[in-house]
Motif scaffolding. Structure first.
Motif, PDB file in Angstrom:
ATOM      1  N   ASP A  30       0.840  -1.210   0.000  1.00  0.00           N
ATOM      2  CA  ASP A  30       0.000   0.000   0.000  1.00  0.00           C
ATOM      3  C   ASP A  30       0.870   1.253   0.000  1.00  0.00           C
ATOM      4  OD1 ASP A  30      -2.306  -1.481  -0.075  1.00  0.00           O
ATOM      5  OD2 ASP A  30      -2.790  -1.247   2.055  1.00  0.00           O
ATOM      6  N   ALA A  31       1.964   1.223   0.772  1.00  0.00           N
ATOM      7  CA  ALA A  31       2.872   2.380   0.807  1.00  0.00           C
ATOM      8  C   ALA A  31       3.507   2.589  -0.569  1.00  0.00           C
ATOM      9  CB  ALA A  31       3.956   2.162   1.863  1.00  0.00           C
ATOM     10  N   ALA A  32       3.924   1.485  -1.216  1.00  0.00           N
ATOM     11  CA  ALA A  32       4.530   1.602  -2.554  1.00  0.00           C
ATOM     12  C   ALA A  32       3.523   2.184  -3.539  1.00  0.00           C
ATOM     13  CB  ALA A  32       5.026   0.239  -3.027  1.00  0.00           C
ATOM     14  N   LEU A  33       2.267   1.756  -3.443  1.00  0.00           N
ATOM     15  CA  LEU A  33       1.235   2.265  -4.365  1.00  0.00           C
ATOM     16  C   LEU A  33       1.033   3.768  -4.178  1.00  0.00           C
ATOM     17  CD1 LEU A  33      -1.420  -0.618  -4.218  1.00  0.00           C
ATOM     18  CD2 LEU A  33       0.022   0.000  -6.165  1.00  0.00           C
ATOM     19  N   ILE A  34       1.063   4.228  -2.919  1.00  0.00           N
ATOM     20  CA  ILE A  34       0.911   5.672  -2.665  1.00  0.00           C
ATOM     21  C   ILE A  34       2.074   6.440  -3.281  1.00  0.00           C
ATOM     22  CG2 ILE A  34       0.977   7.440  -0.834  1.00  0.00           C
ATOM     23  CD1 ILE A  34      -1.742   6.033  -1.100  1.00  0.00           C
ATOM     24  N   HIS A  35       3.291   5.907  -3.119  1.00  0.00           N
ATOM     25  CA  HIS A  35       4.455   6.590  -3.702  1.00  0.00           C
ATOM     26  C   HIS A  35       4.386   6.590  -5.227  1.00  0.00           C
ATOM     27  CE1 HIS A  35       6.718   7.537  -0.105  1.00  0.00           C
ATOM     28  NE2 HIS A  35       6.409   6.362   0.377  1.00  0.00           N
TER      29      HIS A  35
END
Ligand SMILES: O=C(O)C(=O)C[C@]1(C(=O)O)C=C[C@@H](O)C=C1
Length: 101
Positions: free
Chosen positions: A15-20
């Motif tokens: 999820d963090a990678a998708l936000i970035h």
């Protein structure tokens, strides 16, 4: 349930990678929006969207992801991008960006 915690930790990372990734994508679409506003081009490009949807649907099938979901996701993001383009063309900064501060 340490197994559940471990899986959730991987979900958190994804999820963090998708936000970035989304933040990076919006940085580039803001550049496109500025170019379009400067040159008086329309905010949306339906031909580009059609080509991209066909490409993403094929990628989704290869990745065992529902192609209808991939298209829905793309349209959701592009609707927001077009809104930003319209605001840039009207001389306003896009919402949620430094332009707004
Ligand atoms: O490539 C463009 O012309 C963009 O404005 C970017 C983008 C996109 O987010 O992929 C958004 C709107 C257009 O209709 C097509 C594509």
């Amino acid at each position: 349930m340490s197994e559940l915690l471990g899986i959730r930790s991987s979900i958190d990372n994804i999820d963090a990678a998708l936000i970035h990734l989304l933040a990076e994508r919006f940085k580039f679409t803001q550049q496109v929006g500025r170019l379009k506003a400067t040159h008086g081009l329309p905010p949306s490009d339906p031909d580009r969207e059609r080509r991209q949807i066909a490409r993403l649907r094929n990628l989704a099938v290869d990745a065992h992801l529902d192609p209808a979901f991939a298209e829905k996701w793309f349209n959701f993001v592009v609707d927001e991008v077009i809104q930003h383009h319209v605001e840039l063309a009207n001389g306003a900064g896009a919402p949620g960006t430094a332009d707004e501060l």
